[in-house]
Write a protein that holds these residues in place. Structure first.
Motif, PDB file in Angstrom:
ATOM      1  N   UNK A 208      40.190  38.097  37.643  1.00 62.81           N
ATOM      2  CA  UNK A 208      39.473  38.826  38.665  1.00 62.81           C
ATOM      3  C   UNK A 208      38.119  39.220  38.093  1.00 62.81           C
ATOM      4  N   UNK A 209      37.447  40.168  38.756  1.00 64.53           N
ATOM      5  CA  UNK A 209      36.149  40.603  38.262  1.00 64.53           C
ATOM      6  C   UNK A 209      36.334  41.755  37.271  1.00 64.53           C
ATOM      7  N   UNK A 210      37.003  41.387  36.174  1.00 58.40           N
ATOM      8  CA  UNK A 210      37.241  42.342  35.099  1.00 58.40           C
ATOM      9  C   UNK A 210      36.928  41.660  33.772  1.00 58.40           C
ATOM     10  N   UNK A 211      36.717  42.452  32.747  1.00 66.40           N
ATOM     11  CA  UNK A 211      36.376  41.928  31.425  1.00 66.40           C
ATOM     12  C   UNK A 211      37.588  41.227  30.822  1.00 66.40           C
ATOM     13  N   UNK A 212      37.461  39.936  30.435  1.00 63.99           N
ATOM     14  CA  UNK A 212      38.597  39.227  29.835  1.00 63.99           C
ATOM     15  C   UNK A 212      38.947  39.803  28.465  1.00 63.99           C
ATOM     16  N   UNK A 213      40.219  39.647  28.077  1.00 65.70           N
ATOM     17  CA  UNK A 213      40.689  40.227  26.816  1.00 65.70           C
ATOM     18  C   UNK A 213      40.906  39.183  25.724  1.00 65.70           C
ATOM     19  N   UNK A 214      40.977  37.901  26.072  1.00 72.27           N
ATOM     20  CA  UNK A 214      41.263  36.876  25.072  1.00 72.27           C
ATOM     21  C   UNK A 214      40.034  36.599  24.203  1.00 72.27           C
ATOM     22  N   UNK A 215      40.275  35.895  23.086  1.00 70.04           N
ATOM     23  CA  UNK A 215      39.177  35.583  22.164  1.00 70.04           C
ATOM     24  C   UNK A 215      38.313  34.429  22.631  1.00 70.04           C
ATOM     25  N   UNK A 275      36.678  39.825  47.471  1.00 74.84           N
ATOM     26  CA  UNK A 275      36.614  39.638  46.027  1.00 74.84           C
ATOM     27  C   UNK A 275      37.778  38.800  45.516  1.00 74.84           C
ATOM     28  N   UNK A 276      38.986  39.063  46.017  1.00 80.97           N
ATOM     29  CA  UNK A 276      40.171  38.341  45.533  1.00 80.97           C
ATOM     30  C   UNK A 276      40.086  36.863  45.866  1.00 80.97           C
ATOM     31  N   UNK A 277      39.642  36.552  47.090  1.00 86.16           N
ATOM     32  CA  UNK A 277      39.529  35.144  47.489  1.00 86.16           C
ATOM     33  C   UNK A 277      38.490  34.423  46.637  1.00 86.16           C
ATOM     34  N   UNK A 278      37.357  35.068  46.401  1.00 87.02           N
ATOM     35  CA  UNK A 278      36.316  34.466  45.566  1.00 87.02           C
ATOM     36  C   UNK A 278      36.830  34.267  44.150  1.00 87.02           C
ATOM     37  N   UNK A 279      37.525  35.279  43.632  1.00 93.99           N
ATOM     38  CA  UNK A 279      37.985  35.232  42.248  1.00 93.99           C
ATOM     39  C   UNK A 279      39.057  34.182  42.015  1.00 93.99           C
ATOM     40  N   UNK A 280      39.809  33.809  43.047  1.00 96.07           N
ATOM     41  CA  UNK A 280      40.876  32.835  42.853  1.00 96.07           C
ATOM     42  C   UNK A 280      40.489  31.428  43.275  1.00 96.07           C
ATOM     43  N   UNK A 281      39.550  31.315  44.216  1.00 94.61           N
ATOM     44  CA  UNK A 281      39.293  30.010  44.819  1.00 94.61           C
ATOM     45  C   UNK A 281      37.867  29.496  44.588  1.00 94.61           C
ATOM     46  N   UNK A 282      36.868  30.324  44.846  1.00 92.56           N
ATOM     47  CA  UNK A 282      35.490  29.851  44.763  1.00 92.56           C
ATOM     48  C   UNK A 282      34.909  29.972  43.360  1.00 92.56           C
ATOM     49  N   UNK A 283      35.238  31.069  42.674  1.00 98.45           N
ATOM     50  CA  UNK A 283      34.615  31.320  41.384  1.00 98.45           C
ATOM     51  C   UNK A 283      33.269  31.997  41.534  1.00 98.45           C
ATOM     52  N   UNK A 284      32.620  32.248  40.410  1.00 97.46           N
ATOM     53  CA  UNK A 284      31.352  32.977  40.398  1.00 97.46           C
ATOM     54  C   UNK A 284      30.532  32.527  39.207  1.00 97.46           C
ATOM     55  N   UNK A 285      29.225  32.701  39.291  1.00101.78           N
ATOM     56  CA  UNK A 285      28.324  32.351  38.200  1.00101.78           C
ATOM     57  C   UNK A 285      28.069  33.594  37.355  1.00101.78           C
ATOM     58  N   UNK A 286      28.342  33.511  36.068  1.00108.47           N
ATOM     59  CA  UNK A 286      28.151  34.642  35.175  1.00108.47           C
ATOM     60  C   UNK A 286      26.669  35.002  35.102  1.00108.47           C
TER      61      UNK A 286
END
Length: 720
Positions: A208-215, A275-286
């Motif tokens: 989602x639109x949250x900070x990732x935790x992985x390396x 937001x949920x639909x974008x985060x799962x299907x369309x994506x976003x540009x950082x």
């Protein structure tokens, strides 16, 4: 926690290896390890690039480093595509679907066009994918986007409305076609996910639109968002290819970014339903922020401090070369916002606008008359019975008109089934019943099929591009857009232009001008020109010849405006503090333009804002602003860089012009010939008031006599 390493990738969908020498539209991979210059690598094939990226990731894993990996192609598709293709609204499902079908060899040979054709056929349509070489075209995959069926899916993702130059995901061919890059890139990212398992996260699909935790974090990037005008890297490396400069700019921009804001992208996931639909299907540009209702908007990165630097060894610059340099160096700096069409006149479009509805939406009637099928009409006299009822605008006829019958139809009415032609009421003899209802008409044949009707979509079809990004919206555009079903559009915020007058000799109009003082004429002139061009003027007043006062004014102007115009103080004299301060910023460029009236134009950056240092003489300030600053400011505002339109007219004057400088004379048209003001002095402001345009004389020497053709630029073509 910030990232220890940034990897940025400029991708390519080429079907053959790139040349051995680094070129544009190839693959560049930049690695930025914290505290070190960007290590740039060039690759001729996709597989060799991915091998190198995996080696970088392996070393980072061994060192326990946290890595952000950005690829410059689309990670998702517009809403509805994933569900239609895979049965689930998941972009990662599309990645896996493509990974099973895309073949990509060590020589870059791939089957992306065949897979695109397969997808189009699976969707039972021509499109949505389009673009291919000659010979690869099929009945489902066409070379032109305009040949596709009416759009099943939106043309662009939500994020692409905020990045006007981004190509649609459906376009597969020619340089810059991100759709082709995605088809060959996403399968490789799917394999990265398998290879690194739970140690890698794809933003925003898995977070989602949250900070990732992985390396290891995978994200979509768009290098054109960042300033890439600086050719030299921190270690002195020269980057000649724009692609390489953009990759370096991405690495440097993300190294110290604030992660919560960066990955949040301006979304409030608790209140934003989309937001949920974008985060799962369309994506976003950082790096792109969503438009908010509270005024937050996408703002392009500032221009680089060296964007106005002229090549070494340049002395006097011809006018055309100076304009060409400005055209190459400046770009939109204003934020993007969404407003109602009715409020958008005078604003510049931030993205292409696609019709949401055909206009007309249905075939309709252009006149008051009687409609029928042309196949039932003879060349000579005709008689037709008239069916009960009528078709009117807003009140369509609900049935079908039998062949050999007519129906009463009024202007604007939807053409009923069974009707393809209309005869004018005044060309008919009408027989009516006792209630006055027409029951029979007589008229002469010879009408062409379709006469007096308008075809559905003859103005614009649903999905067609109505207006392109960078267009300045006119009242006619407002009508056109509304007819196409558009109520809101993405536009650029108005360009704010600050004006500073400098000099101890200047006083405000209305005050007392003691000996040695003059009224400030330049500032009212420049502020009025800015207003006429649709920009927002920011009046900074008169600043005395004091470095500290001028610095404070420039600092305030940089906070309040997108562009700064100064007049006076831009030469090399003792009291020319403008040029000295701009020089201290390390960005001052003297453009010694071969123009009269005028002199070297000072261009610089102050606090990330471009500065045009104009001459102090009013006529020179007017000409430099109209000829050089105006087209640059239009581009900064989001429009297209354009020189004024000139017309050729006979000269009504005589002049022997010397070689070496472009000259602009104050002029006006009388009886079809161009008259010029009696004096060419730059201080004769009355000549500007007298004039209605400028005569432009070429760089070359010229003997002008009465009747010699000359170029005349009316002030109206300068927006004045």
């Amino acid at each position: 926690m910030s990232f220890d390493q940034i990897i940025a990738v400029d991708w390519s969908s080429s079907s053959t290896p790139s040349s051995a020498k680094p070129v544009a539209n190839a693959i560049y991979v930049g690695l930025k390890v914290r505290g070190q210059p960007v290590d740039m690598q060039y690759f001729r094939t996709r597989l060799s690039a991915m091998d190198a990226i995996c080696a970088m990731l392996n070393r980072a894993q061994d060192a326990g480093s946290r890595v952000l990996v950005g690829f410059d192609f689309g990670f998702g598709y517009p809403q509805g595509f994933a569900q239609a293709l895979t049965g689930q609204s998941s972009a990662l499902g599309v990645w896996d679907w493509l990974a099973e079908r895309i073949e990509d060899g060590p020589d870059n040979k791939n089957n992306r066009f065949e897979v695109a054709d397969q997808i189009n056929r699976a969707l039972d349509s021509i499109g949505p994918f389009w673009g291919c070489p000659r010979g690869a075209e099929t009945d489902a995959l066409r070379q032109r986007g305009s040949e596709r069926d009416p759009r099943q899916f939106p043309e662009r993702r939500t994020v692409e409305a905020l990045t006007s130059s981004a190509q649609p995901m459906w376009k597969l061919y020619t340089p810059g076609s991100v759709g082709g890059q995605s088809l060959v890139g996403l399968p490789m990212l799917a394999k990265l996910r398998v290879r690194y398992g739970g140690g890698i996260t794809v933003w925003p699909f898995e977070t989602g639109f949250a900070k990732p935790a992985t390396n290891i974090v995978l994200a979509e990037i768009y290098p054109s968002l960042f300033d890439a005008t600086l050719r030299m890297g921190d270690d002195g490396t020269i980057f000649d290819v724009l692609d390489a400069r953009q990759v370096r700019a991405v690495c440097e921009a993300f190294e110290n970014a604030e992660l919560d804001a960066l990955f949040g992208a301006g979304f409030d996931q608790t209140t934003d339903a989309k937001a949920a639909q974008i985060a799962s299907e369309e994506g976003w540009i950082l790096g792109v922020r969503k438009q908010k209702t509270d005024g937050d908007s996408l703002t392009p990165p500032p221009l680089g401090n060296d964007c106005f630097a002229m090549p070494q060894g340049v002395s006097w610059t011809p006018v055309d070369q100076a304009l060409d340099q400005l055209k190459k160096r400046v770009r939109a700096v204003t934020a993007t916002e969404t407003i109602a069409v009715k409020d958008a006149v005078g604003r510049y479009l931030a993205s292409d606008v696609f019709a949401q509805r055909a206009n007309p939406p249905h075939a309709n009637c252009a006149v008051d008359g009687y409609g029928f099928s042309a196949d039932a009409i003879l060349e000579g006299p005709n008689e037709l019975p008239v069916v009960m009822g009528r078709a009117a605008a807003g009140a369509p006829f609900s049935g079908a008109v039998p062949k050999g019958h007519a129906i009463r139809i009024l202007t604007g009415a939807v053409v009923p089934i069974g009707v393809d032609t209309v005869v004018l009421e005044e060309d008919c003899t009408v027989e009516a019943d006792e209630q006055g209802q027409p029951i029979r008409i007589a008229f002469h044949g010879g009408l062409r099929k379709g006469a007096n009707t308008r075809k559905a979509g003859e103005d614009v079809m649903k999905g067609d591009v109505m207006l392109r990004a960078s267009r300045k919206i006119t009242p006619a555009d407002a009508a056109f857009l509304t007819a196409g079903g558009i109520s809101d559009i993405d536009v650029r915020a108005p360009l704010r232009v600050a004006v500073i007058s400098t000099g101890d000799e200047l006083v405000e109009a209305g005050s007392t001008a003691r000996a040695g003082r003059i009224f400030d004429a330049n500032r009212p002139m420049l502020l009025s020109m800015i207003t006429a061009w649709g920009f927002e003027p920011v009046d900074m007043g008169i600043i005395r010849d004091d470095p500290d006062a001028l610095k404070a004014a420039l600092d305030e102007a940089a906070k309040s405006a997108d562009v700064i115009l100064t007049s006076g103080g831009a030469s090399a004299g003792d009291e020319d503090h403008v040029s000295k301060l701009l020089q201290s910023s390390g960005s001052l460029a003297w453009w010694r333009i071969a123009v009269k009236p005028g002199r070297p134009l000072a261009l610089a950056m102050w606090g990330g804002v471009p500065v045009f240092g104009l001459p102090g003489n009013p006529v020179a300030a007017f000409v430099c602003t109209a000829i050089f600053a105006r087209p640059a400011m239009i581009c900064l505002a989001g429009g297209d860089f354009a020189a004024p339109q000139a017309v050729t007219v006979p000269a009504g004057f005589s002049k022997r012009k010397k070689e070496g400088r472009r000259e602009f004379l104050r002029a006006r048209l009388r009886n079809g010939v161009a008259e010029v003001f009696a004096s060419e002095g730059s201080g004769r402001i009355g000549g500007l008031s007298w004039a209605e345009g400028l005569v432009e004389l070429p760089d070359e020497a010229q003997d002008i006599t009465l009747g010699t053709p000359v170029l005349y630029i009316p002030f109206s073509s300068l927006g004045l």
